[in-house]
Design an enzyme around this catalytic site. Structure first.
Site, PDB file in Angstrom:
ATOM      1  N   LYS A 128       0.835  -1.209   0.000  1.00 43.61           N
ATOM      2  CA  LYS A 128       0.000   0.000   0.000  1.00 43.61           C
ATOM      3  C   LYS A 128       0.866   1.254   0.000  1.00 43.61           C
ATOM      4  O   LYS A 128       0.622   2.191  -0.766  1.00 43.61           O
ATOM      5  CB  LYS A 128      -0.895  -0.009   1.251  1.00 43.61           C
ATOM      6  CG  LYS A 128      -1.561   1.302   1.559  1.00 43.61           C
ATOM      7  CD  LYS A 128      -2.420   1.223   2.804  1.00 43.61           C
ATOM      8  CE  LYS A 128      -1.722   1.560   4.086  1.00 43.61           C
ATOM      9  NZ  LYS A 128      -1.397   2.989   4.279  1.00 43.61           N
ATOM     10  N   ASN A 129       1.872   1.265   0.872  1.00 43.22           N
ATOM     11  CA  ASN A 129       2.658   2.493   1.038  1.00 43.22           C
ATOM     12  C   ASN A 129       3.623   2.761  -0.117  1.00 43.22           C
ATOM     13  O   ASN A 129       4.242   3.823  -0.169  1.00 43.22           O
ATOM     14  CB  ASN A 129       3.434   2.458   2.368  1.00 43.22           C
ATOM     15  CG  ASN A 129       2.503   2.655   3.557  1.00 43.22           C
ATOM     16  OD1 ASN A 129       1.326   2.958   3.381  1.00 43.22           O
ATOM     17  ND2 ASN A 129       3.030   2.481   4.751  1.00 43.22           N
ATOM     18  N   ASP A 146       4.650   0.362  12.031  1.00 41.40           N
ATOM     19  CA  ASP A 146       3.447  -0.271  11.486  1.00 41.40           C
ATOM     20  C   ASP A 146       3.306  -1.742  11.902  1.00 41.40           C
ATOM     21  O   ASP A 146       2.303  -2.384  11.564  1.00 41.40           O
ATOM     22  CB  ASP A 146       3.428  -0.163   9.953  1.00 41.40           C
ATOM     23  CG  ASP A 146       3.053   1.239   9.489  1.00 41.40           C
ATOM     24  OD1 ASP A 146       2.657   2.071  10.328  1.00 41.40           O
ATOM     25  OD2 ASP A 146       3.155   1.506   8.266  1.00 41.40           O
TER      26      ASP A 146
HETATM   27  C1  UD1 Z   1       4.399   6.692   6.524  1.00 42.55           C
HETATM   28  C2  UD1 Z   1       3.534   5.493   6.279  1.00 42.55           C
HETATM   29  C3  UD1 Z   1       2.928   4.997   7.583  1.00 42.55           C
HETATM   30  C4  UD1 Z   1       4.008   4.750   8.618  1.00 42.55           C
HETATM   31  C5  UD1 Z   1       4.931   5.964   8.744  1.00 42.55           C
HETATM   32  C6  UD1 Z   1       6.145   5.684   9.617  1.00 42.55           C
HETATM   33  C7  UD1 Z   1       2.752   5.897   4.028  1.00 42.55           C
HETATM   34  C8  UD1 Z   1       1.608   6.236   3.146  1.00 42.55           C
HETATM   35  N1  UD1 Z   1       2.481   5.864   5.339  1.00 42.55           N
HETATM   36  O1  UD1 Z   1       3.570   7.722   7.031  1.00 42.55           O
HETATM   37  O2  UD1 Z   1       2.218   3.789   7.331  1.00 42.55           O
HETATM   38  O3  UD1 Z   1       3.429   4.497   9.879  1.00 42.55           O
HETATM   39  O4  UD1 Z   1       5.426   6.351   7.449  1.00 42.55           O
HETATM   40  O5  UD1 Z   1       6.861   4.598   9.117  1.00 42.55           O
HETATM   41  O6  UD1 Z   1       3.838   5.624   3.576  1.00 42.55           O
HETATM   42  N2  UD1 Z   1       6.708  14.224  11.030  1.00 42.55           N
HETATM   43  C9  UD1 Z   1       6.946  15.556  11.335  1.00 42.55           C
HETATM   44  N3  UD1 Z   1       6.771  16.482  10.337  1.00 42.55           N
HETATM   45  C10 UD1 Z   1       6.410  16.132   9.066  1.00 42.55           C
HETATM   46  C11 UD1 Z   1       6.188  14.780   8.767  1.00 42.55           C
HETATM   47  C12 UD1 Z   1       6.353  13.838   9.780  1.00 42.55           C
HETATM   48  O7  UD1 Z   1       7.291  15.891  12.460  1.00 42.55           O
HETATM   49  O8  UD1 Z   1       6.274  17.015   8.212  1.00 42.55           O
HETATM   50  C13 UD1 Z   1       6.864  13.199  12.085  1.00 42.55           C
HETATM   51  C14 UD1 Z   1       5.601  12.370  12.308  1.00 42.55           C
HETATM   52  O9  UD1 Z   1       4.716  13.013  13.182  1.00 42.55           O
HETATM   53  C15 UD1 Z   1       6.180  11.088  12.857  1.00 42.55           C
HETATM   54  C16 UD1 Z   1       7.494  10.941  12.105  1.00 42.55           C
HETATM   55  O10 UD1 Z   1       7.814  12.250  11.628  1.00 42.55           O
HETATM   56  O11 UD1 Z   1       6.448  11.244  14.240  1.00 42.55           O
HETATM   57  C17 UD1 Z   1       7.456   9.981  10.958  1.00 42.55           C
HETATM   58  O12 UD1 Z   1       6.318  10.217  10.157  1.00 42.55           O
HETATM   59  P1  UD1 Z   1       6.314  10.000   8.584  1.00 42.55           P
HETATM   60  O13 UD1 Z   1       7.461   9.126   8.185  1.00 42.55           O
HETATM   61  O14 UD1 Z   1       6.160  11.303   7.917  1.00 42.55           O
HETATM   62  O15 UD1 Z   1       4.978   9.194   8.383  1.00 42.55           O
HETATM   63  P2  UD1 Z   1       4.104   9.226   7.076  1.00 42.55           P
HETATM   64  O16 UD1 Z   1       4.990   9.467   5.916  1.00 42.55           O
HETATM   65  O17 UD1 Z   1       2.919  10.076   7.278  1.00 42.55           O
END
Ligand code: UD1
Length: 421
Positions: free
Chosen positions: A22-23, A308
């Site tokens: 999915k991701n 995850d």
């Molecule tokens: C992706 C995955 C999700 C998984 C996550 C962590 C997809 C579609 N989803 O989500 O299933 O649980 O990676 O492996 O690929 N953060 C910030 N600022 C930002 C972005 C993120 O502080 O702009 C923080 C988040 O709150 C979190 C951490 O960084 O604590 C990691 O998040 P991130 O890797 O961005 O998760 P997603 O990409 O949303």
């Protein structure tokens, strides 16, 4: 509303086919916005989130059709709309992946800010910071992020945040940089296999990306990208979930098509617990035939133990001989499953971003509520081994990320059915 009913106790035995990730599928679908001509994707899973991304892309002028064999064809028909609206983004956070492609190809992106969700606050500051680095202006109007850039220019961008790298921020900046002028270097980039798959897709379209899979990704901008064929990488989270299903039921299961090289941290923890894991001809074989040992685990960005699979590991550790501990370092509030697992007889105590897991002799069936995608998977795993019947409500959370979960589990002997409330 549908729910899953599981009668626990069956040992799982046989083979489970792992679907496309999915991701990986979601950002690659979003990347089709960048492409001139037709994109053909193979191994696209049939999931609620994939259908949601299809809907969003359709609104954005991309014709996106998936057949029953998992082949999806995408082609941009109309580039007028640049707006991912609230009612679409709030259903699926990964909608934010259209931001980079819209900005790069259509010079403007308007994406409703995704708010918090069941697993905690989920800011997008890193996405915006990275795209600003490429030369975009940004504004926040009525809860929408609006980004504009006449031209994107390659630069050095540091994408580390308070919790390490960000997967979808890396995807967004990498996608936008493919069409920027000059060279972009992303430091503290996410190393997840789904980023590597996205880069492989973009390179097949004519992009010039190197370093994917390491914390430094280098992108030499190109004029345009052209359509290609690409097969989506196997879903390591789905594979890990079924590996734990085999372990928790003292079963013997081969997860076919799974990539063991994408699951090293998971294999390491499961072996420490006492699960037998071997490379099989077409995937990974997993078996378990004795009581489990307790372990400590900490979730981290890849190649660490994935957040995850945190909830799924937790339910396995409920049945270990002794006390285990899991610390969540990616989403420190991601523990909604703790209360539900305690309703099934688990002995879990949350202390900040850590949960202490006191091993119990058995779990007992109960009515439980799915709260988010992976927490719901943990409840299914609990139900497989619990004494008696477990009913899992709000099953739509599971359908976001697990293709035909009840069919796959029933195929290896689980007593599981989908029923109507
Ligand atoms: C992706 C995955 C999700 C998984 C996550 C962590 C997809 C579609 N989803 O989500 O299933 O649980 O990676 O492996 O690929 N953060 C910030 N600022 C930002 C972005 C993120 O502080 O702009 C923080 C988040 O709150 C979190 C951490 O960084 O604590 C990691 O998040 P991130 O890797 O961005 O998760 P997603 O990409 O949303």
């Amino acid at each position: 509303m549908e729910f899953l009913e599981i009668v626990g106790g069956a040992r799982l035995k046989g083979t489970i086919d792992i679907s496309g990730a999915k991701n990986a599928a979601l950002p690659i679908m979003a990347a089709s916005i960048l492409v001139d001509g037709e994109t053909t994707l193979h191994n696209v899973p049939d999931l609620a989130d994939v259908r949601q991304m299809q809907l969003l892309l359709t609104r954005l002028g991309v014709k996106a059709e998936r057949d029953d064999e998992g082949v999806m064809r995408l082609c941009v028909k109309d580039e007028m709309n640049v707006c991912a609206e609230y009612n679409l983004v709030n259903k699926m956070r990964a909608s934010v992946c259209v931001m980079g492609p819209l900005l790069a190809k259509r010079k403007r992106a308007q994406v409703s800010m995704p708010g918090g969700c069941a697993i905690g606050d989920r800011p997008i500051d890193l996405h915006v910071r990275g795209l600003e680095g490429l030369g975009a202006d940004h504004d926040l109007v009525n809860g929408d992020v609006i980004l504009r850039a006449k031209k994107l220019t390659g630069t050095d961008i540091f994408l580390g945040g308070p919790f390490g790298s960000s997967v979808t921020a890396t995807a967004n900046v990498m996608m936008a940089a493919t069409l920027a002028t000059g060279r972009t270097v992303i430091d503290s980039a996410a190393c997840e296999p789904e980023i590597v798959d996205l880069a492989a897709f973009l390179n097949a379209c004519g992009a010039r990306i190197s370093g994917q899979g390491t914390p430094q990704i280098v992108i030499e901008g190109v004029e345009s990208l052209t359509g290609t064929e690409h097969s989506i990488v196997a879903d390591r989270i789905e594979a890990g979930t079924y590996m734990i299903a085999a372990a928790i039921t003292n079963g013997d299961v081969e997860v076919r098509n799974a990539r063991i090289d994408h699951l090293q941290a998971v294999v390491d923890r499961l072996r420490r617990v006492g699960v037998i894991i071997e490379r099989a001809e077409q995937g990974i074989s997993v078996s378990s035939s004795r009581r489990l040992e307790p372990v400590q685990a900490t979730t981290q960005p890849y190649p660490g133990f994935p957040t995850d699979l945190q909830a799924q590991l937790m339910v396995l550790l409920c049945l270990a001989d002794g006390n285990s501990m899991i610390t969540e370092k990616v989403f420190p509030d991601r523990f909604l499953h703790v209360g539900e697992l305690n309703r099934m007889g688990a002995m879990l105590r949350k202390e900040g971003p850590t949960v202490i897991i006191e091993g119990v002799k058995r779990l007992v069936g109960a009515q439980v509520m799915a709260s988010d995608l992976r927490a719901s998977a943990a409840l299914v795993l609990g139900g497989l081994v619990a004494k008696g019947t477990t009913r899992i409500h709000r099953v739509y959370h599971i359908d976001r990320g697990y293709e035909q979960i009840e069919k796959k589990l029933a195929g290896v002997g689980a007593n599981i059915r989908r029923l109507q409330e």
